[in-house]
Design a protein around this motif. Structure first.
Motif, PDB file in Angstrom:
ATOM      1  N   ALA A 157      -8.874  -3.392   4.004  1.00 41.72           N
ATOM      2  CA  ALA A 157      -8.294  -2.126   4.449  1.00 41.72           C
ATOM      3  C   ALA A 157      -6.781  -2.117   4.246  1.00 41.72           C
ATOM      4  O   ALA A 157      -6.192  -1.088   3.898  1.00 41.72           O
ATOM      5  N   VAL A 158      -6.144  -3.265   4.466  1.00 38.77           N
ATOM      6  CA  VAL A 158      -4.708  -3.383   4.234  1.00 38.77           C
ATOM      7  C   VAL A 158      -4.395  -3.165   2.755  1.00 38.77           C
ATOM      8  O   VAL A 158      -3.484  -2.393   2.407  1.00 38.77           O
ATOM      9  N   MET A 159      -5.127  -3.817   1.888  1.00 39.05           N
ATOM     10  CA  MET A 159      -4.891  -3.656   0.450  1.00 39.05           C
ATOM     11  C   MET A 159      -5.093  -2.213   0.020  1.00 39.05           C
ATOM     12  O   MET A 159      -4.306  -1.663  -0.763  1.00 39.05           O
ATOM     13  N   GLN A 160      -6.127  -1.576   0.537  1.00 39.76           N
ATOM     14  CA  GLN A 160      -6.378  -0.186   0.190  1.00 39.76           C
ATOM     15  C   GLN A 160      -5.247   0.710   0.665  1.00 39.76           C
ATOM     16  O   GLN A 160      -4.809   1.622  -0.051  1.00 39.76           O
ATOM     17  N   CYS A 161      -4.749   0.450   1.883  1.00 35.95           N
ATOM     18  CA  CYS A 161      -3.627   1.224   2.411  1.00 35.95           C
ATOM     19  C   CYS A 161      -2.393   1.075   1.538  1.00 35.95           C
ATOM     20  O   CYS A 161      -1.730   2.059   1.201  1.00 35.95           O
ATOM     21  N   TRP A 162      -2.081  -0.154   1.155  1.00 30.73           N
ATOM     22  CA  TRP A 162      -0.925  -0.391   0.278  1.00 30.73           C
ATOM     23  C   TRP A 162      -1.099   0.297  -1.067  1.00 30.73           C
ATOM     24  O   TRP A 162      -0.158   0.901  -1.590  1.00 30.73           O
ATOM     25  N   GLN A 163      -2.291   0.176  -1.636  1.00 25.25           N
ATOM     26  CA  GLN A 163      -2.532   0.767  -2.958  1.00 25.25           C
ATOM     27  C   GLN A 163      -2.352   2.279  -2.926  1.00 25.25           C
ATOM     28  O   GLN A 163      -1.777   2.871  -3.846  1.00 25.25           O
ATOM     29  N   GLU A 164      -2.807   2.905  -1.855  1.00 20.58           N
ATOM     30  CA  GLU A 164      -2.636   4.354  -1.736  1.00 20.58           C
ATOM     31  C   GLU A 164      -1.169   4.710  -1.506  1.00 20.58           C
ATOM     32  O   GLU A 164      -0.657   5.669  -2.088  1.00 20.58           O
ATOM     33  N   ALA A 165      -0.487   3.924  -0.677  1.00 20.50           N
ATOM     34  CA  ALA A 165       0.908   4.230  -0.348  1.00 20.50           C
ATOM     35  C   ALA A 165       1.828   4.083  -1.554  1.00 20.50           C
ATOM     36  O   ALA A 165       2.798   4.838  -1.703  1.00 20.50           O
ATOM     37  N   TYR A 166       1.527   3.108  -2.414  1.00 14.89           N
ATOM     38  CA  TYR A 166       2.447   2.787  -3.512  1.00 14.89           C
ATOM     39  C   TYR A 166       1.890   3.104  -4.892  1.00 14.89           C
ATOM     40  O   TYR A 166       2.430   2.632  -5.887  1.00 14.89           O
ATOM     41  N   ARG A 167       0.851   3.936  -4.933  1.00  9.76           N
ATOM     42  CA  ARG A 167       0.227   4.272  -6.215  1.00  9.76           C
ATOM     43  C   ARG A 167       1.240   4.837  -7.203  1.00  9.76           C
ATOM     44  O   ARG A 167       1.187   4.552  -8.406  1.00  9.76           O
ATOM     45  N   ASP A 168       2.152   5.650  -6.731  1.00 12.61           N
ATOM     46  CA  ASP A 168       3.112   6.308  -7.624  1.00 12.61           C
ATOM     47  C   ASP A 168       4.495   5.672  -7.596  1.00 12.61           C
ATOM     48  O   ASP A 168       5.481   6.290  -8.006  1.00 12.61           O
ATOM     49  N   HIS A 169       4.573   4.435  -7.108  1.00  9.82           N
ATOM     50  CA  HIS A 169       5.863   3.749  -6.987  1.00  9.82           C
ATOM     51  C   HIS A 169       5.830   2.483  -7.841  1.00  9.82           C
ATOM     52  O   HIS A 169       5.175   1.502  -7.483  1.00  9.82           O
ATOM     53  N   PRO A 170       6.524   2.493  -8.966  1.00  6.22           N
ATOM     54  CA  PRO A 170       6.316   1.479 -10.009  1.00  6.22           C
ATOM     55  C   PRO A 170       6.752   0.069  -9.653  1.00  6.22           C
ATOM     56  O   PRO A 170       6.311  -0.882 -10.294  1.00  6.22           O
ATOM     57  N   PHE A 171       7.592  -0.103  -8.639  1.00  3.53           N
ATOM     58  CA  PHE A 171       8.129  -1.437  -8.384  1.00  3.53           C
ATOM     59  C   PHE A 171       7.357  -2.229  -7.327  1.00  3.53           C
ATOM     60  O   PHE A 171       7.606  -3.411  -7.152  1.00  3.53           O
ATOM     61  N   VAL A 172       6.440  -1.578  -6.624  1.00  3.39           N
ATOM     62  CA  VAL A 172       5.738  -2.242  -5.519  1.00  3.39           C
ATOM     63  C   VAL A 172       4.303  -2.538  -5.932  1.00  3.39           C
ATOM     64  O   VAL A 172       3.543  -1.617  -6.253  1.00  3.39           O
ATOM     65  N   SER A 173       3.938  -3.822  -5.898  1.00  9.19           N
ATOM     66  CA  SER A 173       2.618  -4.247  -6.375  1.00  9.19           C
ATOM     67  C   SER A 173       1.867  -5.031  -5.313  1.00  9.19           C
ATOM     68  O   SER A 173       2.220  -6.177  -5.017  1.00  9.19           O
ATOM     69  N   PRO A 174       0.816  -4.456  -4.719  1.00  2.91           N
ATOM     70  CA  PRO A 174      -0.110  -5.269  -3.932  1.00  2.91           C
ATOM     71  C   PRO A 174      -0.893  -6.173  -4.888  1.00  2.91           C
ATOM     72  O   PRO A 174      -1.391  -5.702  -5.916  1.00  2.91           O
TER      73      PRO A 174
END
Length: 340
Positions: free
Chosen positions: A262-279
């Motif tokens: 659930a944490v990974m999914q939350c991060w992926q959704e939050a940073y989908r459009d932000h190129p520098f942040v990678s879960p």
């Protein structure tokens, strides 16, 4: 090749590590040009003499600070002065009409009372406290785009806010029991001579410092609250490690019911459009992001806690890389330009 016309950039306080990193990045930025650099000393010396790694790539000479003179030749100024000294300089620059990215803590916090308590100085421009864009485009791009002053984030806070804020906002973790254990390279302490950062003190050693008193603690709490809308209580402990650059933050949180997935999914959704942040699935290390503006974060389960691990380069995403990213947003460029 530089675009025409390039963004004209000045650096105030040009002798430190963050100034060097900013100058280095600007040399390869296709849409910007370093045109001015100031220091209280070294007037007339080439910047490349102060920072020999710039030799053959930078022809700018050090000059004495004068707000009108700097503003006349710059579109944006990066102010690399320490807290307390920076705010008055920023005010002088803004009064001339030039835009400023401030590397100090003078405009990061939303409370004047909290700032003066933790930094021990009277703020020379108190009406701007809580009225400056925080330089994290992942959350504040719209404000940054139109700002006259951008408060560049602290390095430790960057490594804590990015993994924590989406989880707090989504209600996945308890807000009153967060432990942040951070380790930084020695460049985070600056370039001036200090006994604690001498080679013989730091080599083959690791040491905690500022336990319960480090000024980045309230910045983390403040910004997570501003982004997520919930107050948090954190225990933040920084450590100095024998490496040049990099930060690794290990963050211990209690889930409300969330799993690592659930944490990974939350991060992926939050940073989908932000190129520098990678879960990422692997456990990240500082070398994975060294010299870049990238952020890697991962999560593991340990007993009744979730363990979040986040790495950044303290001189890049933790300082000068973030400033270039903010500059790009301020002038309508793609965030990644000059940072890939």
């Amino acid at each position: 090749m530089k675009t025409n016309p390039p963004i004209r950039v000045g650096i105030i306080g040009a002798t430190g590590y963050t100034a060097l990193e900013a100058a280095r990045l600007l040399q390869s930025h296709p849409g910007a040009e370093l045109v001015a650099a100031t220091s209280r000393a070294d007037e007339g010396k080439p910047l490349a003499e102060i920072h020999p790694s710039l030799a053959g790539r930078c022809s700018v000479a050090i000059e004495t600070f004068d707000a009108e003179s700097i503003a006349a030749k710059c579109d944006v100024v990066m102010c690399c002065l320490p807290h307390g000294a920076s705010a008055e300089t920023v005010r002088q620059l803004v009064d001339t009409g030039v835009r400023v990215i401030d590397f100090s803590a003078d405009f990061r916090l939303s409370s004047l009372e909290v700032y003066e308590k933790w930094y021990g100085v009277k703020h020379p421009w108190p009406e701007r406290i809580g009225n400056v864009a925080y330089g994290m485009p992942e959350f504040f791009a719209a404000e940054i785009a139109k700002a006259d002053v951008v408060a560049n984030p602290g390095c430790y806070p960057t490594s804590a806010i990015l993994p924590l804020a989406p989880l707090v906002k989504a209600g996945l973790v308890e807000c009153d029991d967060i432990i942040i254990d951070s380790k930084s390279g020695v460049s985070g302490a600056g370039r001036s001579a200090k006994v604690a950062t001498l080679y013989c003190e730091t080599n083959e050693s690791i040491a905690a410092y500022g336990v319960g008193t480090h000024r980045h603690g309230p910045e983390i709490d403040d910004l997570v609250h501003r982004i997520a809308g919930s107050e948090v209580s954190t225990i933040f402990t920084p450590h100095l490690t024998p490496m040049d650059r990099g930060i690794l933050s290990t963050i211990y949180v209690r889930p409300k019911s969330a799993s690592a997935d659930a944490v990974m999914q939350c991060w992926q959704e939050a940073y989908r459009d932000h190129p520098f942040v990678s879960p990422v699935d692997h456990l990240p290390a500082t070398k994975h992001v060294a010299g870049t503006n990238f952020v890697q974060m991962s999560v593991r389960v340990s007993g009744d806690r979730l363990v979040l691990v986040c790495v950044i380069d303290n001189l890049a995403k933790g300082a000068s890389g973030a400033a270039i990213q903010n500059m790009n947003v301020m002038f309508g460029l793609e965030q990644t330009i000059g940072l890939n």
